[in-house]
Design an enzyme around this catalytic site. Structure first.
Site, short mmCIF file in Angstrom:
data_model
loop_
_atom_site.label_atom_id
_atom_site.label_comp_id
_atom_site.label_asym_id
_atom_site.label_seq_id
_atom_site.Cartn_x
_atom_site.Cartn_y
_atom_site.Cartn_z
N ASP A 46 32.43 54.13 49.85
CA ASP A 46 32.47 52.79 50.42
C ASP A 46 32.69 52.36 51.89
O ASP A 46 32.02 51.35 52.45
CB ASP A 46 33.33 52.13 49.49
CG ASP A 46 33.22 51.94 48.00
OD1 ASP A 46 32.01 52.15 47.58
OD2 ASP A 46 33.99 51.65 47.24
N GLY A 47 33.35 53.22 52.57
CA GLY A 47 33.57 53.06 54.13
C GLY A 47 32.40 53.13 54.69
O GLY A 47 32.01 52.51 55.59
N ASN A 120 33.48 42.66 52.42
CA ASN A 120 34.73 42.86 51.55
C ASN A 120 35.70 42.02 51.83
O ASN A 120 36.26 41.00 51.04
CB ASN A 120 35.46 44.19 51.90
CG ASN A 120 34.98 45.40 50.71
OD1 ASN A 120 33.79 44.92 49.99
ND2 ASN A 120 35.34 46.53 50.75
N GLU A 121 36.33 41.70 53.01
CA GLU A 121 37.72 40.85 53.45
C GLU A 121 37.55 40.51 54.59
O GLU A 121 37.26 41.29 55.49
CB GLU A 121 38.81 41.55 52.87
CG GLU A 121 39.25 42.70 53.54
CD GLU A 121 39.36 44.04 52.65
OE1 GLU A 121 39.28 44.20 51.54
OE2 GLU A 121 39.45 45.08 53.50
N ASP A 149 53.41 37.20 56.43
CA ASP A 149 52.80 38.46 57.19
C ASP A 149 51.32 38.21 57.29
O ASP A 149 50.63 38.54 58.40
CB ASP A 149 52.90 39.66 56.64
CG ASP A 149 54.34 40.30 56.64
OD1 ASP A 149 55.12 39.63 57.34
OD2 ASP A 149 54.70 41.18 55.89
N THR A 160 38.59 44.38 45.04
CA THR A 160 38.95 45.57 44.59
C THR A 160 39.44 46.44 45.75
O THR A 160 39.85 47.60 45.77
CB THR A 160 37.93 46.60 43.81
OG1 THR A 160 36.85 46.64 44.32
CG2 THR A 160 37.78 45.85 42.37
#
Length: 273
Positions: A46-47, A120-121, A149, A160
């Site tokens: 995935d990376g 993703n994020e 944080d 996920t």
């Protein structure tokens, strides 16, 4: 699909797969190119898929992954079954899933503006050993004075990733939403930060104003890549206009089965010896 661009990591097993794939494509008359491809084949996990998306998203071509990684949520073909690549290239025995990108604009104290996209994020975290304090706005309306944080803003396909391990929700990748997950919210008699994940419609606009930005430095990262080392004061996030990522899946792809195997059953590959 005859013009193929191959993106891969440099791990030994990926290099072996690349060699085998290159030979296999040649037998079918496929052309390996560096520009103007019909499809982008990604060899890795995935990376590696994320790095390919960052590099080639502007081409607006579909991605298909060959799994030599550890998780493989985005990949669809296993190395021991490379012939299946021709289901994609020739027989069209596949489907294309279109996934949204989140766009983030960050404004620094010096007035510089940085724009990036996340598949993703988007992660927002404090750098200094103090709480991050921020005013959070949804669709320009005040929503929450956050202390903690940081925050993770994740797409459905990114649910996920970092978010799920920070207590975020499981979100089916086909649902048009994104989620905001707080990281260690500091909820006490003074502060009332959002303390649980919030799932919002995909068209929601999120603005974050960092309090005391000159003293409490934060980082903003898209899919693990930091945008700037400067002091960031304002963050603006929304779904990217007219820009999606197409990922090719086999006809056998089933999100629930994949989630069960990769997240619940874990399919663990990393162990201590």
């Amino acid at each position: 699909m005859n013009r193929v661009l191959i993106h891969h990591n440099i791990k030994a097993d990926s290099m072996l797969v690349k060699k085998e794939l290159t030979d296999l494509l040649a037998t079918k008359g496929k052309e390996i190119v560096n520009e103007n491809p019909d499809v982008i084949i990604v060899i890795g996990g995935d990376g590696t898929m994320l790095s390919a998306i960052r590099k080639y998203k502007h081409l607006r071509k579909p991605f298909v992954g060959i799994d030599t990684g550890t998780l493989g949520f985005l990949t669809t073909i296993m190395p021991n079954n490379l012939e299946k690549i021709f289901d994609v290239l020739d027989s069209k025995n596949y489907r294309i899933n279109s996934y949204p990108l989140l766009m983030v604009n960050t404004k620094t104290l010096s007035g510089d503006v940085y724009t990036e996209f996340a598949f993703n994020e988007i992660t927002i975290k404090h750098v200094e050993p103090k709480l991050m304090e921020a005013k959070v706005y949804l669709n320009t309306k005040p929503f929450n004075y956050f202390t903690g944080d940081g925050l993770i803003i994740s797409t459905p396909i990114g649910a996920t990733g970092y978010a799920i391990w920070a207590g975020g929700a499981v979100v089916h990748s086909d649902i048009p939403v994104y989620q905001i997950t707080p990281l260690t919210p500091n909820d006490n008699s003074v502060n009332r930060p959002m303390s649980s994940t919030m799932i919002v419609p995909i068209e929601t606009i999120l603005d974050i104003n960092i309090i005391k930005a000159h003293k409490r430095k934060v980082i903003v990262a898209c899919d693990g890549i930091k945008l700037s080392n400067e002091y960031i004061e304002d963050i603006h996030i929304k779904v990217a206009d007219d820009l999606t990522i197409d990922v090719i899946r086999s006809d056998e792809f089933d999100y629930f089965d994949l989630f069960k195997r990769k997240i619940i059953d874990k399919n663990i590959r990393r162990v201590l010896e």
